[in-house]
Write a protein that holds these residues in place. Structure first.
Motif, PDB file in Angstrom:
ATOM      1  N   GLU A  59     -10.387  13.783 -52.016  1.00  0.00           N
ATOM      2  CA  GLU A  59     -10.421  15.202 -52.005  1.00  0.00           C
ATOM      3  C   GLU A  59     -10.186  15.705 -50.772  1.00  0.00           C
ATOM      4  O   GLU A  59     -10.794  15.141 -49.582  1.00  0.00           O
ATOM      5  CB  GLU A  59     -11.823  15.750 -52.444  1.00  0.00           C
ATOM      6  N   LEU A  60      -9.413  16.569 -50.507  1.00  0.00           N
ATOM      7  CA  LEU A  60      -8.685  17.099 -49.301  1.00  0.00           C
ATOM      8  C   LEU A  60      -9.372  18.486 -48.988  1.00  0.00           C
ATOM      9  O   LEU A  60      -9.236  19.654 -49.649  1.00  0.00           O
ATOM     10  CB  LEU A  60      -7.524  17.295 -48.974  1.00  0.00           C
ATOM     11  N   GLU A  61     -10.070  18.804 -47.687  1.00  0.00           N
ATOM     12  CA  GLU A  61     -10.356  20.056 -47.454  1.00  0.00           C
ATOM     13  C   GLU A  61      -9.220  20.807 -46.954  1.00  0.00           C
ATOM     14  O   GLU A  61      -8.159  20.272 -46.856  1.00  0.00           O
ATOM     15  CB  GLU A  61     -11.317  20.082 -46.183  1.00  0.00           C
ATOM     16  N   PRO A  62      -9.441  22.105 -47.051  1.00  0.00           N
ATOM     17  CA  PRO A  62      -8.338  22.910 -46.599  1.00  0.00           C
ATOM     18  C   PRO A  62      -7.703  22.403 -45.177  1.00  0.00           C
ATOM     19  O   PRO A  62      -8.571  22.438 -44.443  1.00  0.00           O
ATOM     20  CB  PRO A  62      -8.647  24.504 -46.735  1.00  0.00           C
ATOM     21  N   GLY A  63      -6.558  22.270 -45.122  1.00  0.00           N
ATOM     22  CA  GLY A  63      -6.146  21.730 -43.909  1.00  0.00           C
ATOM     23  C   GLY A  63      -6.155  20.051 -43.665  1.00  0.00           C
ATOM     24  O   GLY A  63      -5.445  19.864 -42.589  1.00  0.00           O
ATOM     25  N   GLY A  64      -6.850  19.739 -44.844  1.00  0.00           N
ATOM     26  CA  GLY A  64      -6.676  18.131 -44.700  1.00  0.00           C
ATOM     27  C   GLY A  64      -5.545  17.440 -45.096  1.00  0.00           C
ATOM     28  O   GLY A  64      -4.459  18.141 -45.711  1.00  0.00           O
ATOM     29  N   TYR A  65      -5.353  16.281 -44.617  1.00  0.00           N
ATOM     30  CA  TYR A  65      -4.079  15.556 -44.940  1.00  0.00           C
ATOM     31  C   TYR A  65      -4.584  14.062 -44.703  1.00  0.00           C
ATOM     32  O   TYR A  65      -5.434  13.496 -43.964  1.00  0.00           O
ATOM     33  CB  TYR A  65      -2.895  15.771 -43.995  1.00  0.00           C
ATOM     34  N   SER A  66      -3.743  13.448 -45.397  1.00  0.00           N
ATOM     35  CA  SER A  66      -3.679  11.589 -45.421  1.00  0.00           C
ATOM     36  C   SER A  66      -2.857  11.268 -44.545  1.00  0.00           C
ATOM     37  O   SER A  66      -1.883  11.815 -43.996  1.00  0.00           O
ATOM     38  CB  SER A  66      -3.628  11.095 -46.963  1.00  0.00           C
ATOM     39  N   SER A  67      -2.835  10.098 -44.444  1.00  0.00           N
ATOM     40  CA  SER A  67      -1.915   9.218 -43.371  1.00  0.00           C
ATOM     41  C   SER A  67      -0.388   9.093 -44.045  1.00  0.00           C
ATOM     42  O   SER A  67      -0.390   9.280 -45.367  1.00  0.00           O
ATOM     43  CB  SER A  67      -2.098   7.853 -43.081  1.00  0.00           C
ATOM     44  N   LEU A  68       0.590   9.139 -43.446  1.00  0.00           N
ATOM     45  CA  LEU A  68       1.711   9.107 -43.922  1.00  0.00           C
ATOM     46  C   LEU A  68       2.271   7.617 -43.836  1.00  0.00           C
ATOM     47  O   LEU A  68       2.402   7.049 -42.727  1.00  0.00           O
ATOM     48  CB  LEU A  68       2.848   9.846 -43.083  1.00  0.00           C
ATOM     49  N   GLU A  69       2.280   7.104 -44.940  1.00  0.00           N
ATOM     50  CA  GLU A  69       2.432   5.650 -45.180  1.00  0.00           C
ATOM     51  C   GLU A  69       3.208   5.172 -46.216  1.00  0.00           C
ATOM     52  O   GLU A  69       3.782   5.969 -47.146  1.00  0.00           O
ATOM     53  CB  GLU A  69       0.817   5.057 -45.285  1.00  0.00           C
TER      54      GLU A  69
END
Lengths: 155, 155
Positions: free
Chosen positions: B59-69
């Motif tokens: 789950e991502l908050e507004p503005g959240g992001y995961s790693s680029l992988e």
């Protein structure tokens, strides 16, 4: 392989490109293996991902039910539409979105939509390499028949 | 093993008994491996099912992001909350419940919730036996930077 998006159509509750299929072939006359009002939608195929698992979406019309069966592979289920009931072992478990259920190996189980009014739909993930479902043995059948909670679902 | 139901609390958008965890350990300073505002909820563990796969909810908050992988194992994702965006290879794919995405092996990818206002949540199924995520190589990074569509997501 290229990235692939299966777009979901909420009005129809269907994924583009994913046609509903027959739940399973008819012809298994073994006790409990009857089923009614259920479709299969294969979302992820092991060879396509590629991966060692598959994900299917099953949907039951009001009154629908799957076969009462067991197998060595486990299920992991996430309800996403309507409400329904699972018979798993000697337990009756109602579920609504996004309740999740573990079906352990060799545990008799059946999915039902006894109450409606909506269709009951759930995601079901399994290992791609898995055994075929089998009917219950006499002891399993009789135990469910002897339990007043589970007897109505033993047919 | 006994049947197990993870009951879902719609108001909190959480499963009983499943505590949110840190998305991944900090400390990977490699280019693109930063992340923000994301939690991991492990719904199905391979050893518990038992099975060869695991299912997690991210789950991502507004503005959240995961790693680029990237990694050799595939992802199969089903969005279930809010709306969000996936960078997969050179494609930007927006998704809403229950859009589904295949992430092929060794394909650079990042999950984002750029627009809000809701949290963006998705189920992500993977093989239990899998390789560790790795950062992009120079050619992959530069290709994304040179593409005006994907450049904003290359950081």
């Amino acid at each position: 392989m290229v990235p692939r998006r299966l777009q979901f159509n909420l009005d129809e509750f269907r994924w583009d490109e994913i046609a509903p299929q027959v739940y399973k072939a008819r012809g298994d006359e073994a006790r409990g293996m009857d089923w009614s009002g259920i479709t299969r939608h294969t979302l992820a195929r092991a060879a396509e991902l590629p991966a060692g698992f598959e994900m299917r979406y099953f949907e039951l019309e009001p009154g629908g039910y799957s076969s009462l069966e067991k197998h060595a592979h486990a299920h992991f289920v996430v309800a996403i539409r309507g409400s329904g009931r699972a018979l798993i072992g000697d337990q009756l478990l109602d579920c609504v979105p996004f309740d999740s259920l573990h079906v352990p190996p060799m545990t008799p189980h059946r999915w039902l939509n006894p109450d409606g009014p909506d269709r009951f739909g759930f995601l079901c993930t399994v290992d791609a390499d898995r055994d075929r479902p089998a009917p219950l043995d006499d002891a399993e059948w009789e135990a469910l028949r002897a339990n007043p909670d589970t007897a109505p679902y033993t047919f």
